[in-house]
Design an enzyme around this catalytic site. Structure first.
Site, mmCIF file in Angstrom:
data_model
loop_
_atom_site.group_PDB
_atom_site.id
_atom_site.type_symbol
_atom_site.label_atom_id
_atom_site.label_comp_id
_atom_site.label_asym_id
_atom_site.label_seq_id
_atom_site.Cartn_x
_atom_site.Cartn_y
_atom_site.Cartn_z
ATOM 1 C CB THR A 162 -0.873 -0.014 1.269
ATOM 2 O OG1 THR A 162 -1.799 -1.078 1.151
ATOM 3 C CG2 THR A 162 -1.615 1.291 1.471
ATOM 4 C CG ASP A 193 -5.426 -1.036 6.567
ATOM 5 O OD1 ASP A 193 -5.368 -1.904 5.669
ATOM 6 O OD2 ASP A 193 -4.485 -0.269 6.826
ATOM 7 N N GLY A 214 0.154 -2.361 5.499
ATOM 8 C CA GLY A 214 0.302 -3.637 6.196
ATOM 9 C C GLY A 214 -0.944 -4.488 6.122
ATOM 10 C CD1 TRP A 215 -3.629 -9.060 6.994
ATOM 11 C CD2 TRP A 215 -2.615 -9.805 8.850
ATOM 12 N NE1 TRP A 215 -4.278 -10.185 7.395
ATOM 13 C CE2 TRP A 215 -3.681 -10.669 8.517
ATOM 14 C CE3 TRP A 215 -1.832 -10.080 9.978
ATOM 15 C CZ2 TRP A 215 -3.980 -11.793 9.293
ATOM 16 C CZ3 TRP A 215 -2.134 -11.192 10.738
ATOM 17 C CH2 TRP A 215 -3.190 -12.043 10.390
#
Ligand code: ASP
EC number: 3.4.19.5
Length: 295
Positions: A162, A193, A214-215
Site C-alpha cells: 500500500t 484498512d 500492512g495487513w
C-alpha cells in the site's frame, strides 16, 4: 525490488514537494501534495496501488483509497473500484465536490466519471507479474487442499505494498492520503484498512496526519491511524507514537505493517515491524530515503 521501491517513493516525494514549493498561500497545498505524491505511486507498477496491484481471488484488481484534510477534517474515500487508474483522484473529488464522504464500487466509478475522471477497463490495471503471483499463491493453496486457504496470512514477509503520503504546508495545514490494491487473493468485495477513516489514514491540524500500510484486518481492529494520532494529541511526539503503534499492532493482535506520521510543527515518525518498508522524506533542511529504518 528494493531499488524500484526507493526510486518510486523518491519520485512521489519530488512530486509532492513540487506542489508545496509552487503553492501560493490560500491553496490547499498539503492536500494537493499528498494527492500528487500518491498518484505517482499509483502509476508506478512497483506498488500495490493502481495498475500493478495484487489481484483478488477472481483475478481482478479492486482498489481502495482515502484522502483527508487536517484543516477541515473533510475526507473522501472510495472502496472496491475496478475501473479507475487513480482512485485517490476520485477520493479527492469526493472530498471537494460531494456532501458524502465515501463511495463504493460502481457508484464510486459513476461519481468519478461524472466529475471528469476517465474510466478504464479492469484489464488495464492487471500486469503479468501479478497474474503469475496469484497463480503461484493459488497453486500453493490448492496443494493444501483448500482453495480458500491463506498461506501464512500473518507472515510479515508477505508483501504489503500500500502507498501513502503525509504533508505539511506553509499555512500550517497537514493532510494524508492512502491508496491500495489490498491483499493478494482477497475475496471480491473485501475492504481493508487503507481507505477507512482512522484505520489506514487520518489527518487533523490539532494533532497529526498518518498513513498506514500492512495487513489490513489487524490494523482495522485497532483503528490504528487514529490510535496513533490520539497519542500525539495527548502530548507525545510522532516518532514515539509511530513506534508505539507498530509495537501495539504486534502485541495486541499479532499484526504487521508500518506507519508514517507528521504533526503541524513538522515532527515526524516512520516505523514498521515488517522486515522492510520503503520511505522518503524531505524538509527545507534535508532529504532522506530508505527501506530499513524504523522508529
Ligand atoms: N493494508 C492493505 C489492506 O489490507 C494491504 C497493504 O498494505 O498492502 O488492504
Amino acid at each position: 525490488m528494493v531499488e524500484a521501491h526507493i526510486r518510486g517513493v523518491g519520485n512521489a516525494l519530488a512530486a509532492g514537494w513540487r506542489v508545496l514549493e509552487r503553492a501560493g498561500s490560500g491553496r490547499c497545498a498539503a492536500l494537493d501534495a499528498v494527492e500528487e505524491a500518491v498518484v505517482v505511486m499509483e502509476d508506478d507498477e512497483t506498488f500495490d496501488a493502481g495498475r500493478g496491484s495484487f489481484l483478488n481471488r477472481d483475478g481482478r484488481v479492486q482498489l481502495d483509497a482515502l484522502i483527508m484534510d487536517g484543516a477541515t477534517l473533510r475526507a473522501g474515500g472510495v472502496g472496491c473500484v475496478e475501473r479507475l487508474r487513480n482512485p485517490v483522484r476520485a477520493a479527492r473529488k469526493i472530498l471537494s465536490e460531494s456532501p458524502h464522504l465515501y463511495f463504493v464500487g460502481e457508484g464510486a466509478e459513476r461519481f468519478a466519471a461524472q466529475h471528469g475522471l476517465p474510466l478504464c477497463k479492469n484489464e488495464d490495471l492487471i500486469i503479468p507479474r501479478e497474474v503469475e503471483r496469484l497463480r503461484q499463491y493459488q497453486a500453493d493453496a490448492n496443494s493444501h487442499g483448500n482453495e480458500l486457504f491463506a498461506p501464512a496470512a500473518d507472515d510479515e514477509t508477505i508483501s504489503h505494498d500500500t502507498v501513502g503520503a503525509v504533508a505539511l504546508d506553509c499555512n500550517g495545514n497537514i493532510a494524508a492520503a492512502t491508496s491500495t490494491g489490498g491483499t493478494l487473493n482477497k475475496a471480491p468485495g473485501r475492504l481493508g484498512d487503507s481507505s477507512l477513516i482512522g484505520c489506514g489514514c487520518y489527518a487533523d491540524n490539532q494533532s497529526a496526519a498518518a498513513s498506514t500500510t500492512g495487513w489490513g484486518e489487524p490494523i482495522m481492529k485497532l483503528v490504528l491511524a487514529k490510535w496513533t494520532i490520539d497519542r500525539i494529541a495527548a502530548g507525545n511526539l510522532p516518532e514515539w507514537a509511530a513506534q508505539e503503534a507498530v509495537n501495539y499492532l504486534k502485541q495486541r493482535v499479532n499484526g504487521h505493517g508500518g506507519i508514517i506520521v507528521l504533526d503541524p510543527e513538522g515532527h515526524f515518525g516512520i516505523a514498521h515491524n515488517t522486515p522492510r518498508m520503503a520511505w522518503a522524506y524531505k524538509t527545507v533542511k534535508q532529504q532522506e530515503s530508505g527501506v530499513e529504518r524504523s522508529g
